[in-house]
Motif scaffolding. Sequence first.
Motif, PDB file in Angstrom:
ATOM      1  N   CYS A  41      34.751  27.689 -11.939  1.00  0.00           N
ATOM      2  CA  CYS A  41      35.641  26.645 -11.443  1.00  0.00           C
ATOM      3  C   CYS A  41      36.750  26.390 -12.457  1.00  0.00           C
ATOM      4  O   CYS A  41      36.564  26.573 -13.665  1.00  0.00           O
ATOM      5  CB  CYS A  41      34.863  25.352 -11.182  1.00  0.00           C
ATOM      6  N   ASN A  42      37.904  25.958 -11.949  1.00  0.00           N
ATOM      7  CA  ASN A  42      39.043  25.682 -12.828  1.00  0.00           C
ATOM      8  C   ASN A  42      39.080  24.236 -13.305  1.00  0.00           C
ATOM      9  O   ASN A  42      39.944  23.872 -14.097  1.00  0.00           O
ATOM     10  CB  ASN A  42      40.359  26.034 -12.115  1.00  0.00           C
ATOM     11  N   ILE A  43      38.173  23.397 -12.790  1.00  0.00           N
ATOM     12  CA  ILE A  43      38.078  22.032 -13.313  1.00  0.00           C
ATOM     13  C   ILE A  43      36.627  21.759 -13.687  1.00  0.00           C
ATOM     14  O   ILE A  43      35.755  22.625 -13.543  1.00  0.00           O
ATOM     15  CB  ILE A  43      38.649  20.981 -12.332  1.00  0.00           C
ATOM     16  N   ASN A  44      36.338  20.552 -14.153  1.00  0.00           N
ATOM     17  CA  ASN A  44      35.018  20.283 -14.728  1.00  0.00           C
ATOM     18  C   ASN A  44      34.516  18.910 -14.282  1.00  0.00           C
ATOM     19  O   ASN A  44      34.412  17.985 -15.092  1.00  0.00           O
ATOM     20  CB  ASN A  44      35.075  20.357 -16.251  1.00  0.00           C
ATOM     21  N   CYS A  45      34.205  18.786 -13.005  1.00  0.00           N
ATOM     22  CA  CYS A  45      33.694  17.511 -12.481  1.00  0.00           C
ATOM     23  C   CYS A  45      32.335  17.225 -13.109  1.00  0.00           C
ATOM     24  O   CYS A  45      31.411  18.034 -12.987  1.00  0.00           O
ATOM     25  CB  CYS A  45      33.564  17.571 -10.962  1.00  0.00           C
ATOM     26  N   ILE A 153      38.270  15.029  -2.998  1.00  0.00           N
ATOM     27  CA  ILE A 153      39.060  13.995  -3.672  1.00  0.00           C
ATOM     28  C   ILE A 153      38.272  12.695  -3.561  1.00  0.00           C
ATOM     29  O   ILE A 153      37.755  12.363  -2.490  1.00  0.00           O
ATOM     30  CB  ILE A 153      40.473  13.859  -3.053  1.00  0.00           C
ATOM     31  N   ASP A 154      38.154  11.966  -4.634  1.00  0.00           N
ATOM     32  CA  ASP A 154      37.299  10.778  -4.622  1.00  0.00           C
ATOM     33  C   ASP A 154      38.037   9.491  -4.292  1.00  0.00           C
ATOM     34  O   ASP A 154      37.417   8.429  -4.191  1.00  0.00           O
ATOM     35  CB  ASP A 154      36.579  10.632  -5.966  1.00  0.00           C
ATOM     36  N   GLY A 155      39.353   9.568  -4.113  1.00  0.00           N
ATOM     37  CA  GLY A 155      40.133   8.385  -3.789  1.00  0.00           C
ATOM     38  C   GLY A 155      41.442   8.404  -4.555  1.00  0.00           C
ATOM     39  O   GLY A 155      41.894   9.461  -5.013  1.00  0.00           O
ATOM     40  N   PRO A 156      42.099   7.258  -4.702  1.00  0.00           N
ATOM     41  CA  PRO A 156      43.321   7.177  -5.507  1.00  0.00           C
ATOM     42  C   PRO A 156      43.047   7.596  -6.953  1.00  0.00           C
ATOM     43  O   PRO A 156      41.900   7.834  -7.345  1.00  0.00           O
ATOM     44  CB  PRO A 156      43.711   5.702  -5.416  1.00  0.00           C
ATOM     45  N   ARG A 157      44.099   7.647  -7.759  1.00  0.00           N
ATOM     46  CA  ARG A 157      43.993   8.226  -9.101  1.00  0.00           C
ATOM     47  C   ARG A 157      42.838   7.643  -9.916  1.00  0.00           C
ATOM     48  O   ARG A 157      42.084   8.382 -10.554  1.00  0.00           O
ATOM     49  CB  ARG A 157      45.311   8.025  -9.858  1.00  0.00           C
ATOM     50  N   GLY A 158      42.685   6.332  -9.915  1.00  0.00           N
ATOM     51  CA  GLY A 158      41.642   5.730 -10.743  1.00  0.00           C
ATOM     52  C   GLY A 158      40.254   6.196 -10.357  1.00  0.00           C
ATOM     53  O   GLY A 158      39.426   6.513 -11.225  1.00  0.00           O
ATOM     54  N   ALA A 159      39.976   6.245  -9.053  1.00  0.00           N
ATOM     55  CA  ALA A 159      38.665   6.696  -8.587  1.00  0.00           C
ATOM     56  C   ALA A 159      38.488   8.183  -8.821  1.00  0.00           C
ATOM     57  O   ALA A 159      37.423   8.643  -9.266  1.00  0.00           O
ATOM     58  CB  ALA A 159      38.502   6.363  -7.101  1.00  0.00           C
ATOM     59  N   ASN A 160      39.524   8.957  -8.533  1.00  0.00           N
ATOM     60  CA  ASN A 160      39.417  10.411  -8.669  1.00  0.00           C
ATOM     61  C   ASN A 160      39.254  10.826 -10.122  1.00  0.00           C
ATOM     62  O   ASN A 160      38.497  11.749 -10.442  1.00  0.00           O
ATOM     63  CB  ASN A 160      40.649  11.083  -8.076  1.00  0.00           C
ATOM     64  N   ASP A 161      39.952  10.139 -11.025  1.00  0.00           N
ATOM     65  CA  ASP A 161      39.899  10.518 -12.441  1.00  0.00           C
ATOM     66  C   ASP A 161      38.632  10.054 -13.147  1.00  0.00           C
ATOM     67  O   ASP A 161      38.429  10.378 -14.325  1.00  0.00           O
ATOM     68  CB  ASP A 161      41.119   9.964 -13.179  1.00  0.00           C
ATOM     69  N   ARG A 162      37.796   9.332 -12.450  1.00  0.00           N
ATOM     70  CA  ARG A 162      36.537   8.897 -13.066  1.00  0.00           C
ATOM     71  C   ARG A 162      35.679  10.108 -13.434  1.00  0.00           C
ATOM     72  O   ARG A 162      35.016  10.128 -14.474  1.00  0.00           O
ATOM     73  CB  ARG A 162      35.780   7.976 -12.101  1.00  0.00           C
ATOM     74  N   PHE A 163      35.678  11.127 -12.575  1.00  0.00           N
ATOM     75  CA  PHE A 163      34.833  12.300 -12.798  1.00  0.00           C
ATOM     76  C   PHE A 163      35.567  13.635 -12.649  1.00  0.00           C
ATOM     77  O   PHE A 163      35.127  14.631 -13.188  1.00  0.00           O
ATOM     78  CB  PHE A 163      33.658  12.306 -11.807  1.00  0.00           C
ATOM     79  N   ARG A 164      36.676  13.667 -11.896  1.00  0.00           N
ATOM     80  CA  ARG A 164      37.280  14.940 -11.504  1.00  0.00           C
ATOM     81  C   ARG A 164      38.436  15.314 -12.445  1.00  0.00           C
ATOM     82  O   ARG A 164      39.610  15.255 -12.064  1.00  0.00           O
ATOM     83  CB  ARG A 164      37.748  14.876 -10.049  1.00  0.00           C
ATOM     84  N   LEU A 165      38.084  15.731 -13.657  1.00  0.00           N
ATOM     85  CA  LEU A 165      39.066  16.121 -14.669  1.00  0.00           C
ATOM     86  C   LEU A 165      39.004  17.630 -14.892  1.00  0.00           C
ATOM     87  O   LEU A 165      38.022  18.286 -14.530  1.00  0.00           O
ATOM     88  CB  LEU A 165      38.794  15.389 -15.978  1.00  0.00           C
ATOM     89  N   ASP A 166      40.065  18.168 -15.496  1.00  0.00           N
ATOM     90  CA  ASP A 166      40.034  19.598 -15.775  1.00  0.00           C
ATOM     91  C   ASP A 166      39.262  19.854 -17.072  1.00  0.00           C
ATOM     92  O   ASP A 166      38.705  18.930 -17.686  1.00  0.00           O
ATOM     93  CB  ASP A 166      41.444  20.193 -15.784  1.00  0.00           C
ATOM     94  N   LYS A 167      39.228  21.098 -17.495  1.00  0.00           N
ATOM     95  CA  LYS A 167      38.395  21.472 -18.647  1.00  0.00           C
ATOM     96  C   LYS A 167      38.931  20.934 -19.968  1.00  0.00           C
ATOM     97  O   LYS A 167      38.244  20.993 -20.991  1.00  0.00           O
ATOM     98  CB  LYS A 167      38.245  22.996 -18.681  1.00  0.00           C
ATOM     99  N   ARG A 168      40.159  20.422 -19.949  1.00  0.00           N
ATOM    100  CA  ARG A 168      40.731  19.793 -21.155  1.00  0.00           C
ATOM    101  C   ARG A 168      40.765  18.275 -21.022  1.00  0.00           C
ATOM    102  O   ARG A 168      41.414  17.590 -21.816  1.00  0.00           O
ATOM    103  CB  ARG A 168      42.125  20.350 -21.401  1.00  0.00           C
TER     104      ARG A 168
END
Length: 414
Positions: A41-45, A153-168
């Motif tokens: 995968c290209n991201i790291n949830c 997608i988990d929702g707007p930016r705040g919800a999505n960025d809680r867990f759905r970040l890339d490998k960096r």
Amino acid sequence: MTQQISIAPAADSLVRRREWRASEPDSIEALQVVYKVAERCNINCSYCYYFHMGDETPLERPAYAPHAVTERLAHWMAEGCAELRIPRAKLAFHGGEPAMIGAETFGKACRTLRDIIEPVANLSLAIQTNGVLLDERWTDHFIEHAVGVGISIDGPRGANDRFRLDKRGRSTFQQTEDAIRRLVVARAYGAPLPSTISVLHHANDYREIYHYLRDLGVEELNFLLPDRNVDDAEFQVSGEAERYGRCLSEIFEEWLAEDNEQVRIKFIDQTLVHFRASVTPGAIFRRGRKSNQVVIARSDGTVAIDDSYIPALDWYSEAPVRSMETHSLRDFLDNPIFAEIETTSSSTPTGCAGCRWRNICRGGDLENRFSARNGFDNPSVYCAAYKGLYETVCARLVEGGYPTALLSEKFGAA
């Protein structure tokens, strides 16, 4: 406005299953193959069941399935559907992140699958993706090959960025939202309207998230409870399950208030079917023909049981893995584990015997029922969440005119 919910009977919901076996002809309506075309995968949830639940085998397989495996899979599915008289086949490109194979490779795979399978069974194609790599080339392939698109997608930016970040550790939100918007606009040119999958978290506002997704133009919304099993002792005593019940209830109430029959949410559909006037709760688990049999196909040419069971890792790690070269679909489905899954899924755990909702949830999803001590003979770790949802559904149905006497008849006294 209060949405009017149909309680018309389901045509075949009372047909009882008689000695059902997956490997017998005419036992399955649709074969669903989840194709792990990319094992990376290209991201790291951080909540990902595939990479963060303790199963290390994906890293032992080829990163991407070669086209020879796609061809072998197509023949395996076609031959299996013919032998077992399965009229419909569904294939979902999955991963990892399936878009990592590239748009041209994807298009070639779609053509191969259709050419080989469609003479035998009606084939539908889909892809489940994080959307980060999608561009206009992908949209063209989705249109050409009639591919359904699910975007996580988990929702707007705040919800999505809680867990759905890339490998960096960087946000993936904007690329994902852009992909959804692009596909919604492209619907006018024949592109599929994307569906979404969102993993729930009790700290999020699901009234806000529901409207965010609807404002994007999405009409099919799916919400998943996080992967965990009964051995999660800290969760069991934390009271978090009740908070997840509030999340589910918020979604149901917003869906009901919108009153738009085009909007589909899987857990709501699965719940409301039990409230139809002529359906006995639990009867939908007794079918003469299974509507959907899931098989996982992997990049190395092997097949396995549904990997959504990975949270029950002690059990899952012992499940059969077979090569498509040496085992037909019928051979694979003849393994006793498929009868075990079917029987366990449609039975009620011992601890649920006194619950008024036992015939709706049957103890919950298998992976959420598992413990090292009792196997699957446990109520779901999300038992309190389901109870909260069902109480909310009952209250709103009664407000809309659903007979309270019928509720008592179906589910017992509150």
